[in-house]
Design an enzyme around this catalytic site. Structure first.
Site, PDB file in Angstrom:
ATOM      1  N   ARG A 238     -21.552  83.239  81.005  1.00 49.14           N
ATOM      2  CA  ARG A 238     -20.000  82.939  81.695  1.00 49.14           C
ATOM      3  C   ARG A 238     -20.230  81.956  82.592  1.00 49.14           C
ATOM      4  NH1 ARG A 238     -19.084  85.486  77.828  1.00 49.14           N
ATOM      5  NH2 ARG A 238     -17.985  87.659  77.723  1.00 49.14           N
ATOM      6  N   GLU A 267     -11.022  78.859  81.901  1.00 48.57           N
ATOM      7  CA  GLU A 267     -10.946  78.372  80.185  1.00 48.57           C
ATOM      8  C   GLU A 267      -9.590  78.696  79.682  1.00 48.57           C
ATOM      9  OE1 GLU A 267     -15.527  79.120  79.160  1.00 48.57           O
ATOM     10  OE2 GLU A 267     -14.207  80.450  78.322  1.00 48.57           O
ATOM     11  N   HIS A 286     -16.759  76.899  74.333  1.00 45.75           N
ATOM     12  CA  HIS A 286     -16.672  78.370  74.056  1.00 45.75           C
ATOM     13  C   HIS A 286     -17.079  78.474  72.775  1.00 45.75           C
ATOM     14  CE1 HIS A 286     -16.182  82.220  76.523  1.00 45.75           C
ATOM     15  NE2 HIS A 286     -17.020  82.332  75.321  1.00 45.75           N
TER      16      HIS A 286
END
Length: 319
Positions: A238, A267, A286
């Protein structure tokens, strides 16, 4: 019974099917994406809510009177106030262990790009540098072998164990820190040590810890100053585990040699994120979890989650 998917595009951009939902409930509404300010209006009549990243805080959940069940489209569930949901009698489930292979693969994609600079050398070849060279080969940056180097893993769940197994294949020495030491069933050796030893002894540190009060901001300037100046940092866990301003400082000042991250603290990435301007940091959007195979496993587990809830046999419950 009404089922609402708030943000389904990333899990299923069109190559999988949502049709199975229509066989389970009376009404299905699927949104590719939702703004946070749209969540209450879109979910207010839902009995079942499916979401990936939308915040389901106490304030939001208190405005959803019909809601009985939540299933995430991810393993992490820090976006849900699970304690309040439990108080309200709302069950919640996550999707565990669907992307282990994909995430561990990206760890080494990032690491190999850092150590071999494949993209850079491809670019120079396509630009004609090899054609014009007097030598049969060249390299623009130092090349580093992983064999014999020490990989330190912070957080040793299923993904951490998979990363260790791959590292064994590269003949790396593997050390790991985990608050809850577990057995390792890989084909090589892992030594469990203190966090300080992982930081100080590793040539590469790979982060695989959940985001919680203990790990938020774990990798700060003090952490980074304890690392070898030749070491690399990889983060596929994370984004908020790292203090991004501190990582940029460490990279710019040569405190560590390089980094590769698949996650950021906010994000999509904000234009003012300090790592975007950092040459020594490779960033991917991601995507570690997003292979077709991983997303197909995710969908299979989502089916089991919702079917289990409807049959009174809930699975993967997180509250």
């Amino acid at each position: 019974m009404k089922l609402v998917v708030l943000d389904g595009y990333e899990a299923n951009p069109g190559d999988l099917s949502w049709d199975w939902m229509k066989e389970l409930v009376d009404e299905v509404v699927i949104y590719d994406a939702s703004e946070q300010c749209e969540v209450v209006e879109r979910a207010k009549d839902a009995d079942i809510l499916v979401t990936n990243k939308k915040l389901l805080t106490k304030e939001v959940l208190s405005q959803l009177p019909k809601l009985k069940y939540i299933s995430t489209l991810a393993t992490g569930y820090n976006m849900i106030d699970t304690e309040y949901a439990r108080e309200r009698g709302i069950l919640a489930s996550n999707i565990p262990s669907y992307s282990t292979d994909g995430v561990s693969q990206l760890v080494f994609a990032l690491l190999l790009e850092i150590t071999n600079n494949v993209a850079l050398h491809n670019d120079t070849v396509k630009e004609g540098e090899w054609t014009k060279s007097k030598h049969f080969c060249y390299w623009k940056t130092p090349l580093t072998e992983l064999s014999g180097k020490t990989l330190g893993i912070v957080g040793f769940g299923k993904i951490g164990a998979a990363v260790a197994q791959i590292a064994n294949g590269f003949k790396m020495n593997v050390i790991a820190y985990s608050p809850n030491t577990r057995s390792y069933d890989g084909f090589g050796k892992v030594d469990f040590v203190s966090l300080d030893e992982v930081i100080a002894s590793s040539d590469v540190i790979s982060l695989h810890c959940p985001l919680n009060k203990e790990t938020e901001g774990l990798v700060n300037i003090d952490f980074l100053r304890k690392m070898k100046s030749s070491a690399y940092l990889i983060n596929t866990s994370r984004g908020a585990v790292i203090v991004e301003e501190d990582l940029k400082k460490a990279l710019d000042e040569g405190i560590i040699a390089g980094a590769g991250v698949d996650v950021l603290s906010v994000e999509p990435a904000r234009a003012d994120n300090p790592l975007l301007s950092c040459e020594k940091c490779i960033i991917t959007p991601h995507l570690a979890w997003a292979s077709y195979e991983s997303r197909a496993r995710l969908m299979d587990t989502l089916i089991k989650n919702i079917t289990g809830f409807l049959e009174g046999k809930p699975v993967n419950v997180i509250n």
